[in-house]
Design an enzyme around this catalytic site. Structure first.
Site, PDB file in Angstrom:
ATOM      1  N   ARG A  75      29.384 -14.888   8.863  1.00 50.08           N
ATOM      2  CA  ARG A  75      29.595 -14.811  10.327  1.00 50.08           C
ATOM      3  C   ARG A  75      30.929 -13.812  10.310  1.00 50.08           C
ATOM      4  NH1 ARG A  75      27.899 -20.547  10.345  1.00 50.08           N
ATOM      5  NH2 ARG A  75      25.941 -20.546  11.309  1.00 50.08           N
ATOM      6  N   ASP A 131      17.230 -22.746  13.858  1.00 45.07           N
ATOM      7  CA  ASP A 131      17.321 -23.544  15.257  1.00 45.07           C
ATOM      8  C   ASP A 131      16.136 -23.159  16.176  1.00 45.07           C
ATOM      9  OD1 ASP A 131      19.524 -24.589  14.336  1.00 45.07           O
ATOM     10  OD2 ASP A 131      20.997 -23.344  15.502  1.00 45.07           O
TER      11      ASP A 131
HETATM   12  O1  F6P Z   1      22.277 -22.068  13.555  1.00 50.96           O
HETATM   13  C1  F6P Z   1      22.052 -22.752  12.343  1.00 50.96           C
HETATM   14  C2  F6P Z   1      22.965 -23.793  12.110  1.00 50.96           C
HETATM   15  O2  F6P Z   1      22.484 -24.452  11.075  1.00 50.96           O
HETATM   16  C3  F6P Z   1      23.143 -24.871  13.270  1.00 50.96           C
HETATM   17  O3  F6P Z   1      21.936 -25.784  13.429  1.00 50.96           O
HETATM   18  C4  F6P Z   1      24.580 -25.342  12.973  1.00 50.96           C
HETATM   19  O4  F6P Z   1      25.083 -26.010  14.142  1.00 50.96           O
HETATM   20  C5  F6P Z   1      25.018 -24.227  12.396  1.00 50.96           C
HETATM   21  O5  F6P Z   1      24.115 -23.382  11.844  1.00 50.96           O
HETATM   22  C6  F6P Z   1      25.976 -24.828  11.245  1.00 50.96           C
HETATM   23  O6  F6P Z   1      26.441 -24.010  10.569  1.00 50.96           O
HETATM   24  P1  F6P Z   1      27.666 -23.617   9.490  1.00 50.96           P
HETATM   25  O7  F6P Z   1      27.647 -24.789   8.710  1.00 50.96           O
HETATM   26  O8  F6P Z   1      27.123 -22.502   8.796  1.00 50.96           O
HETATM   27  O9  F6P Z   1      29.079 -23.342  10.087  1.00 50.96           O
END
Ligand code: F6P
Length: 324
Positions: A75, A131
């Site tokens: 991200r 999701d």
């Molecule tokens: O968007 C996918 C997802 O798995 C969500 O369900 C969850 O809230 C989020 O990503 C967690 O993201 P990360 O652990 O990568 O920060």
């Protein structure tokens, strides 16, 4: 004749099973149409930092069955800045890249929209997130695998719940969306499903738990992580009302993001990968390729983002009716 000669593909946001099948489809469709195809590593960070590699048919061999993403993902905070996007544009220009395919969720498409607005780069998106929280496609790549992982885990937990006469609160992923919770809840015979889209009526749920107790030894409550309270708080509320219940909490976490993609996710990713590249060649841009009622359709990023599927109240009703 399309002017596009060189394209690049990237995966961005949370990984999801089937992203590799999507990368493979984009690379091979590009080659099939005589294009040069590049892979960008670590999502938009790779565009900003110039982590861009040439891909050939062999570089995507033997990946269709693998979870995660061979290109890695991120991200990107750098891409959220104007300077970062300028650097990204300079990098793709240096390599003569004319167009992009981006695989990800709402953050990915928001970044893509900005990039198109500022630099007029043709971009097509593919929905890659467990999701399922995008409009313009019935299912996102990775959702089917994730819900099957949840079903498998809940079935196992049910064995323990049944053996010990326990109630399990199981928290599943879904930051803003209860779609993982809802489908996995129906398919594991959950006694209740708590999701962020619907305000929880605790009194009704707690009353129902007691009423149905005589019919079953084990009880499973599925809670989406995006629900206001989360699994631990829900368990506390149950224990407060029924101190004699044997309650346990299980948070499934990132197990839901990994693993071999199901057949459905592989086919979905393959179809959308072909459609994304052919869409670019037909002059499309700023749209996401999705599958609606079995047909490929393109939806503008602005509509795909945050237009979360409306919750089908028939499904929530089914949970209630069948939990007797
Ligand atoms: O968007 C996918 C997802 O798995 C969500 O369900 C969850 O809230 C989020 O990503 C967690 O993201 P990360 O652990 O990568 O920060």
């Amino acid at each position: 004749m399309s002017k596009i000669k060189n394209i690049a593909v990237l995966t961005s946001g949370g990984d999801s099973p089937g992203m590799n099948a999507g990368i493979r489809a984009v690379v091979r469709t590009g080659i099939y149409h005589g294009l040069n195809v590049f892979g960008v590593r670590r999502g938009y960070n790779g565009l900003v930092n110039g982590e861009i590699v040439s891909m050939d048919a062999k570089s995507v061999a033997n990946i269709i069955q693998r979870g995660g993403t061979i290109l890695k993902t991120a991200r990107s905070e750098e891409f959220m800045t104007k300077e970062g996007r300028q650097q990204a544009f300079d990098n793709i220009q240096k390599l003569g890249i004319d167009a992009l395919v981006v695989i990800g969720g709402d953050g990915t498409f928001t970044g893509a929209s900005k990039f198109i607005e500022e630099f007029d780069v043709p971009i097509i998106g593919m929905p890659g997130t467990i999701d399922n929280d995008l409009a313009g496609t019935d299912f996102t790549i990775g959702y089917d695998t994730a819900i099957n992982t949840v079903v498998d885990a809940v079935d196992k937990i049910r064995d323990t719940a049944e053996s010990h006469d326990r109630l399990f609160v199981i928290e599943v992923m879904g930051r803003d969306s209860g779609l993982i919770a809802l489908r996995s809840g129906i398919s594991t015979g959950a006694e209740a499903v708590l999701i962020p889209e619907i305000e929880v009526d605790y009194t009704a749920i707690l009353d129902r738990l007691d009423k149905t107790r005589k019919n079953k030894a084990s009880r499973i409550i599925i809670v989406a992580e995006g629900d206001d309270e989360g699994g631990l708080v829900v368990a506390d509320k149950i224990k407060e009302r029924y101190p004699n219940y044997d309650v346990r909490v299980s948070i499934l976490g990132h197990i839901q993001r990994g693993g071999k993609p199901t057949c459905m996710d592989r086919v979905l990713a393959s179809r959308l990968g072909v459609a994304a590249v052919e869409g670019l060649l037909e002059g499309r841009r700023g749209e996401m390729a999705g599958l609606i009622c079995g047909q490929v359709q393109f939806t503008p990023f602005s509509k795909a983002i945050k237009h979360i599927h409306e919750i089908n109240t028939n499904l929530t009703r089914i949970v209630e009716i069948l939990s007797l």
